[in-house]
Write a protein that holds these residues in place. Structure first.
Motif, PDB file in Angstrom:
ATOM      1  N   MET A 119       0.843  -1.193   0.000  1.00  0.00           N
ATOM      2  CA  MET A 119       0.000   0.000   0.000  1.00  0.00           C
ATOM      3  C   MET A 119       0.877   1.241   0.000  1.00  0.00           C
ATOM      4  SD  MET A 119      -3.100   0.994   2.406  1.00  0.00           S
ATOM      5  CE  MET A 119      -3.314   2.604   3.088  1.00  0.00           C
ATOM      6  N   LEU A 120       0.586   2.094  -0.935  1.00  0.00           N
ATOM      7  CA  LEU A 120       1.400   3.300  -1.103  1.00  0.00           C
ATOM      8  C   LEU A 120       0.622   4.491  -0.586  1.00  0.00           C
ATOM      9  CD1 LEU A 120       4.046   4.341  -2.530  1.00  0.00           C
ATOM     10  CD2 LEU A 120       2.561   4.925  -4.400  1.00  0.00           C
ATOM     11  N   THR A 121       1.236   5.205   0.330  1.00  0.00           N
ATOM     12  CA  THR A 121       0.567   6.412   0.810  1.00  0.00           C
ATOM     13  C   THR A 121       1.225   7.612   0.165  1.00  0.00           C
ATOM     14  OG1 THR A 121       1.866   5.897   2.738  1.00  0.00           O
ATOM     15  CG2 THR A 121      -0.521   5.886   2.985  1.00  0.00           C
ATOM     16  N   LEU A 122       0.396   8.492  -0.305  1.00  0.00           N
ATOM     17  CA  LEU A 122       0.897   9.675  -0.987  1.00  0.00           C
ATOM     18  C   LEU A 122       0.957  10.831  -0.003  1.00  0.00           C
ATOM     19  CD1 LEU A 122       1.577  10.740  -3.886  1.00  0.00           C
ATOM     20  CD2 LEU A 122      -0.706  11.689  -3.838  1.00  0.00           C
ATOM     21  N   ALA A 123       2.118  11.391   0.106  1.00  0.00           N
ATOM     22  CA  ALA A 123       2.269  12.536   0.991  1.00  0.00           C
ATOM     23  C   ALA A 123       1.690  13.772   0.330  1.00  0.00           C
ATOM     24  CB  ALA A 123       3.739  12.756   1.296  1.00  0.00           C
ATOM     25  N   THR A 124       0.916  14.502   1.059  1.00  0.00           N
ATOM     26  CA  THR A 124       0.386  15.738   0.497  1.00  0.00           C
ATOM     27  C   THR A 124       1.274  16.889   0.913  1.00  0.00           C
ATOM     28  OG1 THR A 124      -0.990  15.917   2.430  1.00  0.00           O
ATOM     29  CG2 THR A 124      -2.018  15.037   0.466  1.00  0.00           C
ATOM     30  N   ALA A 125       1.603  17.699  -0.049  1.00  0.00           N
ATOM     31  CA  ALA A 125       2.251  18.949   0.319  1.00  0.00           C
ATOM     32  C   ALA A 125       1.199  19.815   0.988  1.00  0.00           C
ATOM     33  CB  ALA A 125       2.805  19.630  -0.910  1.00  0.00           C
ATOM     34  N   SER A 126       1.592  20.510   2.024  1.00  0.00           N
ATOM     35  CA  SER A 126       0.581  21.136   2.870  1.00  0.00           C
ATOM     36  C   SER A 126      -0.148  22.259   2.151  1.00  0.00           C
ATOM     37  CB  SER A 126       1.243  21.665   4.131  1.00  0.00           C
ATOM     38  OG  SER A 126       2.382  22.426   3.784  1.00  0.00           O
ATOM     39  N   GLU A 127       0.564  23.003   1.315  1.00  0.00           N
ATOM     40  CA  GLU A 127      -0.042  24.188   0.719  1.00  0.00           C
ATOM     41  C   GLU A 127       0.060  24.137  -0.804  1.00  0.00           C
ATOM     42  OE1 GLU A 127      -1.436  27.304   1.500  1.00  0.00           O
ATOM     43  OE2 GLU A 127      -2.032  26.285   3.334  1.00  0.00           O
ATOM     44  N   PHE A 128      -1.074  24.305  -1.462  1.00  0.00           N
ATOM     45  CA  PHE A 128      -1.039  24.423  -2.915  1.00  0.00           C
ATOM     46  C   PHE A 128      -1.483  25.799  -3.368  1.00  0.00           C
ATOM     47  CE2 PHE A 128      -1.413  19.727  -2.840  1.00  0.00           C
ATOM     48  CZ  PHE A 128      -0.210  19.490  -3.472  1.00  0.00           C
ATOM     49  N   LEU A 188      -0.460  -3.356 -10.440  1.00  0.00           N
ATOM     50  CA  LEU A 188      -0.190  -2.775  -9.127  1.00  0.00           C
ATOM     51  C   LEU A 188      -1.280  -1.783  -8.787  1.00  0.00           C
ATOM     52  CD1 LEU A 188       1.999  -2.647  -6.893  1.00  0.00           C
ATOM     53  CD2 LEU A 188       2.856  -0.637  -8.061  1.00  0.00           C
ATOM     54  N   LEU A 189      -1.942  -2.027  -7.681  1.00  0.00           N
ATOM     55  CA  LEU A 189      -3.047  -1.162  -7.293  1.00  0.00           C
ATOM     56  C   LEU A 189      -2.526  -0.099  -6.328  1.00  0.00           C
ATOM     57  CD1 LEU A 189      -5.940  -1.516  -8.260  1.00  0.00           C
ATOM     58  CD2 LEU A 189      -6.500  -2.385  -6.000  1.00  0.00           C
ATOM     59  N   VAL A 239      10.328  -8.055 -23.126  1.00  0.00           N
ATOM     60  CA  VAL A 239      10.980  -8.768 -22.019  1.00  0.00           C
ATOM     61  C   VAL A 239      11.632  -7.773 -21.070  1.00  0.00           C
ATOM     62  CG1 VAL A 239      12.906 -10.297 -21.453  1.00  0.00           C
ATOM     63  CG2 VAL A 239      11.318 -10.915 -23.270  1.00  0.00           C
ATOM     64  N   LEU A 240      12.381  -6.806 -21.631  1.00  0.00           N
ATOM     65  CA  LEU A 240      13.073  -5.820 -20.800  1.00  0.00           C
ATOM     66  C   LEU A 240      12.083  -5.000 -19.980  1.00  0.00           C
ATOM     67  CD1 LEU A 240      15.920  -4.508 -23.117  1.00  0.00           C
ATOM     68  CD2 LEU A 240      16.152  -5.817 -21.018  1.00  0.00           C
ATOM     69  N   ALA A 241      10.982  -4.573 -20.641  1.00  0.00           N
ATOM     70  CA  ALA A 241       9.988  -3.762 -19.945  1.00  0.00           C
ATOM     71  C   ALA A 241       9.332  -4.549 -18.818  1.00  0.00           C
ATOM     72  CB  ALA A 241       8.935  -3.267 -20.929  1.00  0.00           C
ATOM     73  N   THR A 242       9.043  -5.831 -19.076  1.00  0.00           N
ATOM     74  CA  THR A 242       8.420  -6.661 -18.037  1.00  0.00           C
ATOM     75  C   THR A 242       9.352  -6.817 -16.847  1.00  0.00           C
ATOM     76  OG1 THR A 242       7.375  -7.847 -19.844  1.00  0.00           O
ATOM     77  CG2 THR A 242       7.173  -8.808 -17.661  1.00  0.00           C
ATOM     78  N   VAL A 243      10.639  -7.112 -17.142  1.00  0.00           N
ATOM     79  CA  VAL A 243      11.604  -7.282 -16.056  1.00  0.00           C
ATOM     80  C   VAL A 243      11.689  -6.010 -15.229  1.00  0.00           C
ATOM     81  CG1 VAL A 243      14.061  -7.554 -15.573  1.00  0.00           C
ATOM     82  CG2 VAL A 243      12.941  -9.079 -17.189  1.00  0.00           C
ATOM     83  N   LEU A 244      11.766  -4.859 -15.911  1.00  0.00           N
ATOM     84  CA  LEU A 244      11.881  -3.585 -15.205  1.00  0.00           C
ATOM     85  C   LEU A 244      10.647  -3.307 -14.364  1.00  0.00           C
ATOM     86  CD1 LEU A 244      13.659  -1.065 -14.869  1.00  0.00           C
ATOM     87  CD2 LEU A 244      12.384  -0.023 -16.721  1.00  0.00           C
ATOM     88  N   ALA A 245       9.464  -3.586 -14.939  1.00  0.00           N
ATOM     89  CA  ALA A 245       8.217  -3.338 -14.206  1.00  0.00           C
ATOM     90  C   ALA A 245       8.147  -4.205 -12.958  1.00  0.00           C
ATOM     91  CB  ALA A 245       7.017  -3.605 -15.117  1.00  0.00           C
ATOM     92  N   VAL A 246       8.520  -5.487 -13.098  1.00  0.00           N
ATOM     93  CA  VAL A 246       8.476  -6.389 -11.942  1.00  0.00           C
ATOM     94  C   VAL A 246       9.458  -5.927 -10.873  1.00  0.00           C
ATOM     95  CG1 VAL A 246       9.016  -8.735 -11.182  1.00  0.00           C
ATOM     96  CG2 VAL A 246       7.621  -8.373 -13.226  1.00  0.00           C
ATOM     97  N   LEU A 247      10.674  -5.556 -11.313  1.00  0.00           N
ATOM     98  CA  LEU A 247      11.688  -5.089 -10.364  1.00  0.00           C
ATOM     99  C   LEU A 247      11.200  -3.864  -9.612  1.00  0.00           C
ATOM    100  CD1 LEU A 247      15.141  -5.389 -12.167  1.00  0.00           C
ATOM    101  CD2 LEU A 247      14.416  -6.501 -10.075  1.00  0.00           C
ATOM    102  N   LEU A 248      10.607  -2.902 -10.338  1.00  0.00           N
ATOM    103  CA  LEU A 248      10.121  -1.680  -9.696  1.00  0.00           C
ATOM    104  C   LEU A 248       9.000  -1.986  -8.716  1.00  0.00           C
ATOM    105  CD1 LEU A 248      10.116   0.938 -12.582  1.00  0.00           C
ATOM    106  CD2 LEU A 248      11.465   0.974 -10.509  1.00  0.00           C
ATOM    107  N   ALA A 249       8.077  -2.877  -9.131  1.00  0.00           N
ATOM    108  CA  ALA A 249       6.956  -3.218  -8.262  1.00  0.00           C
ATOM    109  C   ALA A 249       7.474  -3.865  -6.977  1.00  0.00           C
ATOM    110  CB  ALA A 249       5.996  -4.150  -8.994  1.00  0.00           C
ATOM    111  N   VAL A 250       8.414  -4.818  -7.113  1.00  0.00           N
ATOM    112  CA  VAL A 250       8.976  -5.489  -5.936  1.00  0.00           C
ATOM    113  C   VAL A 250       9.668  -4.475  -5.037  1.00  0.00           C
ATOM    114  CG1 VAL A 250      10.775  -7.089  -5.207  1.00  0.00           C
ATOM    115  CG2 VAL A 250       9.180  -7.743  -7.008  1.00  0.00           C
ATOM    116  N   ALA A 251      10.437  -3.560  -5.657  1.00  0.00           N
ATOM    117  CA  ALA A 251      11.175  -2.572  -4.867  1.00  0.00           C
ATOM    118  C   ALA A 251      10.226  -1.659  -4.116  1.00  0.00           C
ATOM    119  CB  ALA A 251      12.082  -1.753  -5.787  1.00  0.00           C
TER     120      ALA A 251
END
Lengths: 132, 192
Positions: free
Chosen positions: A1-10, B2-3, B110-122
């Motif tokens: 789950m990714l939380t997005l930080a909000t900048a306080s002032e826009f 990735l949601l 292949v390269l794009a898939t590998v990169l996407a998986v790596l980024l998602a895991v990271a």
């Protein structure tokens, strides 16, 4: 789950947003209005690049002189140079006057600029900006 | 897929951030997709510009103002110009259409898939801090603090950057001088 930080002032970006919207409206409105209310007469002379100007030589889709690439590269260098000056400018105005840091920071930045002046002088002498 | 669960703090301005985030994300994503699919190399450059601008917008949302400015000034305003110039200078027809072959498409996929998986895991393994901790409420991330650090603790890096720029400029000058000499030699040979 990714939380997005909000900048306080826009709120200080509102002028920028207004400018962007105005630019967009201006560009789109010009294109649309030209199509809608502009006269559409066609002809051989009407179709030239400059209807009452010089005749174009060849097509625009040709290779450009490689010199322009050097100029673009020089532009990019000074572009990067300017990027480094923004943090300096924003910290310089908020330095305390009695801290004695003002001349130090000015000197450090002048050294930074001096290198680019040397680079510019060298490029000038080597004929980077000459077109003959 | 990735949601992304976007949770915002600051309820009054939260929806503005949310709308802007999806706007910039859509701009980047759709442009990147169009960039890959477009057969026209100049249009690819325009789509690349939109992608980079969208990323700059996300930097603004994250409060990284200097990074966003650098993205706009250097990448959108500079590197992209260099790319377009490079295309106009080198190709016989700058508006040429690019049709990748089957092998190239497979390799790219292949390269794009590998990169996407790596980024998602990271991203999933990074353990991102909670929004309250990450939000730059105080001005620790303001441009002037970056400037203060750049001119005091990281002064050497700052000045070395200037020297590197100087070296690049001198390199460009050297290349131009060599070509002028070569042109002059060619001209005299042609005459004799």
């Amino acid at each position: 789950m990714l939380t997005l930080a909000t900048a306080s002032e826009f709120s200080h970006y509102v002028p920028l947003a207004v400018l962007l919207v105005m630019a967009l409206i201006f560009g789109v409105a010009n294109l649309v209005l030209t199509h809608v209310i502009g006269p559409s007469r066609k002809g051989k002379v009407k179709g030239t690049t400059y209807e009452s100007g010089v005749n174009p030589i060849g097509t625009a889709r040709r290779r450009f002189n490689v010199r322009f690439y050097i100029v673009a590269m020089t532009f990019l260098l000074f572009d990067v140079e300017i990027v480094f000056l923004y943090p300096w400018a924003s910290v310089f105005s908020s330095l305390a006057e009695d801290s004695g840091l003002t001349p130090v920071f000015l000197g450090r930045c002048l050294f930074f600029i001096l290198t680019s002046i040397i680079a510019f002088a060298y490029a000038w002498r080597k004929g980077v900006f000459r077109y003959d | 897929m990735l949601l992304l669960h976007v949770q915002t703090v600051g309820s009054s301005e939260g929806w503005v951030t949310l709308v802007l985030f999806y706007l910039f994300a859509a701009l980047s994503g759709v442009s990147a997709w169009a960039l890959v699919l477009s057969p026209n190399i100049i249009r690819m450059a325009v789509y690349l510009m939109l992608t980079l601008a969208g990323v700059a917008g996300i930097y603004f949302l994250l409060g990284a103002e200097l990074l966003a400015a650098v993205q706009l000034i250097v990448y959108v305003g500079g590197v992209l110009i260099l790319i377009i110039f490079g295309v106009m200078l080198t190709s016989r027809n700058p508006y040429l259409n690019v049709a990748p072959r089957g092998g190239e498409m497979a390799l790219g996929l292949v390269l794009a898939t590998v990169l996407a998986v790596l980024l998602a895991v990271a991203v999933l393994a990074a353990g991102l801090p909670e929004a309250a901790a990450a939000a730059p409420d105080d001005d620790r991330y303001a441009v002037r603090w970056i400037g203060a650090l750049l001119l005091s603790r990281h002064l050497i890096a700052f000045e070395v950057a200037a020297v590197i720029l100087l070296i690049v400029m001198i390199g460009a000058g050297y290349l131009v001088r060599r070509r002028i000499k070569a042109n002059q030699a060619g001209a005299t040979e042609g005459r004799s």
